[in-house]
Design a protein around this motif. Structure first.
Motif, short mmCIF file in Angstrom:
data_model
loop_
_atom_site.label_atom_id
_atom_site.label_comp_id
_atom_site.label_asym_id
_atom_site.label_seq_id
_atom_site.Cartn_x
_atom_site.Cartn_y
_atom_site.Cartn_z
N ARG A 155 0.72 -1.22 0.00
CA ARG A 155 0.07 -0.18 0.00
C ARG A 155 0.95 0.99 0.06
NH1 ARG A 155 -2.51 -4.33 1.74
NH2 ARG A 155 -4.80 -4.20 1.34
N PRO A 156 0.36 2.32 -0.54
CA PRO A 156 1.12 3.57 -0.53
C PRO A 156 1.50 4.13 1.01
CG PRO A 156 -1.06 3.78 -1.62
CD PRO A 156 -1.03 2.65 -1.03
N ASP A 157 2.48 4.49 0.92
CA ASP A 157 2.95 5.24 2.53
C ASP A 157 2.17 6.17 3.13
OD1 ASP A 157 5.34 3.49 2.20
OD2 ASP A 157 6.69 5.28 1.69
N ASP A 158 1.25 6.99 2.40
CA ASP A 158 0.67 7.90 2.93
C ASP A 158 -0.75 7.41 3.48
OD1 ASP A 158 -1.03 7.23 0.82
OD2 ASP A 158 -0.82 9.23 -0.27
N GLU A 159 -1.04 6.05 3.45
CA GLU A 159 -2.08 5.27 3.88
C GLU A 159 -1.73 4.98 5.61
OE1 GLU A 159 -3.79 1.95 1.81
OE2 GLU A 159 -4.17 3.21 0.26
N LEU A 160 -0.34 5.03 6.01
CA LEU A 160 0.10 4.45 7.11
C LEU A 160 -0.16 5.50 7.98
CD1 LEU A 160 1.83 1.97 7.79
CD2 LEU A 160 3.86 3.54 7.94
N PRO A 161 -0.82 5.18 9.28
CA PRO A 161 -1.26 6.40 10.23
C PRO A 161 -0.22 6.75 11.07
CG PRO A 161 -1.74 3.72 11.14
CD PRO A 161 -1.30 3.73 9.52
N GLU A 162 -0.12 7.64 11.66
CA GLU A 162 0.98 8.22 12.41
C GLU A 162 1.21 7.36 13.41
OE1 GLU A 162 2.81 11.03 11.47
OE2 GLU A 162 1.61 11.28 9.90
N GLY A 163 2.31 7.68 14.11
CA GLY A 163 2.48 6.96 15.26
C GLY A 163 2.20 7.67 16.62
N PRO A 164 2.55 7.50 17.60
CA PRO A 164 3.37 6.23 18.05
C PRO A 164 2.69 4.91 18.00
CG PRO A 164 3.02 7.18 20.13
CD PRO A 164 2.49 8.13 19.02
N TYR A 165 3.40 3.89 17.60
CA TYR A 165 2.88 2.66 17.44
C TYR A 165 2.91 1.64 18.74
CZ TYR A 165 2.90 3.68 12.77
OH TYR A 165 2.76 4.19 11.37
N GLU A 166 2.09 0.75 18.97
CA GLU A 166 1.95 -0.12 19.97
C GLU A 166 3.27 -1.06 20.17
OE1 GLU A 166 -0.61 -3.74 22.33
OE2 GLU A 166 -0.91 -2.82 20.32
#
Length: 267
Positions: A155-166
């Motif tokens: 998937r495109p990088d812009d679909e990745l949500p902002e962090g921080p991640y668990e």
């Protein structure tokens, strides 16, 4: 009132029932008290009690002998099993999981992207060790495992949500930047590598199945760090790439899954 994806107004009672079942399922082996559930969902205690009693009567919720603790019921299992049995992609992939398991002697998984997580749909366990997390029906965050990273890379990088991640282990990605760098490597290699990011002591190799675009499903091989040599890693990648190609070829054949004349792929 919220709307569904088709623009139809959401049925409040149905939404509340689903939210309750999802909450109970997420608690796993930690049953909840009536007040906890009412508080969590913002529902009056009396309304929550009535809903629980209705679902108990239909087998979707269970309670202990005192009637004060509530957990997910057996009908959730029956419905989940029906989903697996009726899904054409799962039926198509299962025999290939057996092949990979026999060839490598390691644990093999099939997973599907579900929002920001990956749901495990099929597993072939290694006889050498026992897994405690990635079982059928479990769901893990997509950013911490081989399955999830293989699918995120499609998937495109812009679909990745902002962090921080668990973080599930000290090696989990917690920032968007580090995950993006990892996904760039996945695209360059053609498969993902999870080095103890989801489970300490376990390395995973993930391969997106591109019979859908973007890919929704992926397969992976998990192996204990103590047994992973450079030679074994090379063999895992070679076998899993071959299995992936075989699955994708089978899926594109007429009569398979979404192929011409094939069964409907219920997503």
């Amino acid at each position: 009132m919220p709307e569904t994806g088709s623009g139809v107004r959401e049925v409040k009672s149905a939404a509340r029932t689903v939210e309750l079942l999802e909450l109970l399922a997420a608690r796993a082996d930690r049953p909840a008290r009536l007040q906890e559930l009412a508080d969590e969902l913002g529902v009056p205690r009396s309304s929550m009690y009535a809903l629980l009693q209705t679902l108990i009567g239909r087998g979707w919720v269970r309670t202990d002998v005192t009637g004060s603790l509530y957990g997910i019921g057996i009908h959730a299992l029956l419905t989940g099993t029906s989903y697996l049995d009726s899904d054409p992609r799962v039926r198509l992939v299962r025999p290939h999981l057996d092949e990979a398991s026999e060839a490598l002697g390691e644990t093999i998984h099939l997973g599907r992207l579900d929002g920001r997580g990956v749901a495990y749909l099929a597993t072939r366990e290694s006889h050498e060790y026992l897994r405690t997390i990635s079982r059928v029906g479990r769901r893990l965050p997509a950013h911490v495992g081989a399955l999830g990273k293989a699918l995120l890379a499609e998937r495109p990088d812009d679909e990745l949500p902002e962090g921080p991640y668990e973080a599930l282990t000290p090696k989990s990605h917690t920032s968007r930047e580090s995950l993006l760098a990892d996904l760039a490597g996945v695209r360059a290699r053609g498969y993902s590598v999870d080095r103890e990011e989801g489970v300490t002591g376990i390395v995973g190799f993930g391969f997106a199945l591109r019979y859908d675009r973007p890919a929704q499903d992926a397969i992976s091989c998990s192996v204990p760090v103590a047994r992973l040599t450079a030679e074994h890693e090379e063999r895992i990648v070679a076998v899993m790439c071959e299995i992936r190609a075989r699955i994708e070829t089978t899926a594109s054949a007429p009569g398979a899954g979404n192929g011409p004349g094939g069964a409907v792929n219920w997503r």
